[in-house]
Design an enzyme around this catalytic site. Sequence first.
Site, PDB file in Angstrom:
ATOM      1  N   SER A   1       0.848  -1.196   0.000  1.00 52.36           N
ATOM      2  CA  SER A   1       0.000   0.000   0.000  1.00 52.36           C
ATOM      3  C   SER A   1       0.879   1.240   0.000  1.00 52.36           C
ATOM      4  O   SER A   1       0.816   2.068   0.902  1.00 52.36           O
ATOM      5  CB  SER A   1      -0.907   0.010   1.232  1.00 52.36           C
ATOM      6  OG  SER A   1      -0.147  -0.063   2.416  1.00 52.36           O
ATOM      7  N   CYS A   2       1.735   1.349  -1.019  1.00 52.88           N
ATOM      8  CA  CYS A   2       2.766   2.375  -0.987  1.00 52.88           C
ATOM      9  C   CYS A   2       2.225   3.761  -1.285  1.00 52.88           C
ATOM     10  O   CYS A   2       2.889   4.762  -1.036  1.00 52.88           O
ATOM     11  CB  CYS A   2       3.871   2.041  -1.989  1.00 52.88           C
ATOM     12  SG  CYS A   2       3.306   1.992  -3.703  1.00 52.88           S
TER      13      CYS A   2
END
Length: 276
Positions: free
Chosen positions: A111-112
């Site tokens: 979930s960058c």
Amino acid sequence: MNSTAIQLTRWKKDSEPSTEADRVAVEEPLEIRVNGRSVAVTMRTPGHDRELAAGFLFTEGVLKRADELLDLLVCKTQPEAASGNVVDAQVAASVGVDFERLTRHVFSASSCGLCGKATIDALFQNFPPVTSAARFSAEDIAALPEKLRAAQPGFGATGGVHASALFSADGTLRVLREDVGRHNALDKVIGQALLAGELPLSETILLVSGRVSFELVQKALAAGIPLIAGIGAPSSLAVECAQRGGQTLVGFLRVDKMNVYTGAERLGLTVAELTT
């Protein structure tokens, strides 16, 4: 294959429930350290842990060459329940490890917050496009799923592991690794090649047992693999990455058909012959 026996209750329509023995794949954490400092924890199937650590560090850009890796130590001084679940990579002093970037990337990879374009732009700062002139036969590629399935003891025993397999251009199986994590299976394959001094893998075929994600294409790019094939579908970012990376990407591979998303020229195909 690292699996364990369990008891389960099996239900079948129009039959009485039954208690039966079965086997499931083992899943345990592996902590990867660099010069004694922890950089990642991954859930994996135990086995080929040194290859997994080597492949992970190579595809993350920490290692550029095999000679930068001095040793891989499997730590035995952990609490009893965690014995052997730590690999410490000893790297040369000349290797500048950005620990902050590495740990930040590893622990936020799912979930960058980056858009696809930014992710790919960052990738190509570390790894150049594949320039391999290798050519392959569509018929040879179509024959690979059966070879993969025949060489998957873990899947045969448990049905619960992914596989990554490396084939030579003529379809000969070179190495296959299984793991509960699809990325781990590929890291093990690439780690084996790194430790054997076989990188880049510029005349090989990578076949993965499921879908093809961006992360798998990224790891294949790092290893210089020109053709990636999957039994399942690719993601949009995987297709974009393969296109930019000069890689051939095949999905929905079956004995009699396949979808070629990028690099069809390596298979000698024209646009009119592509599956739509």
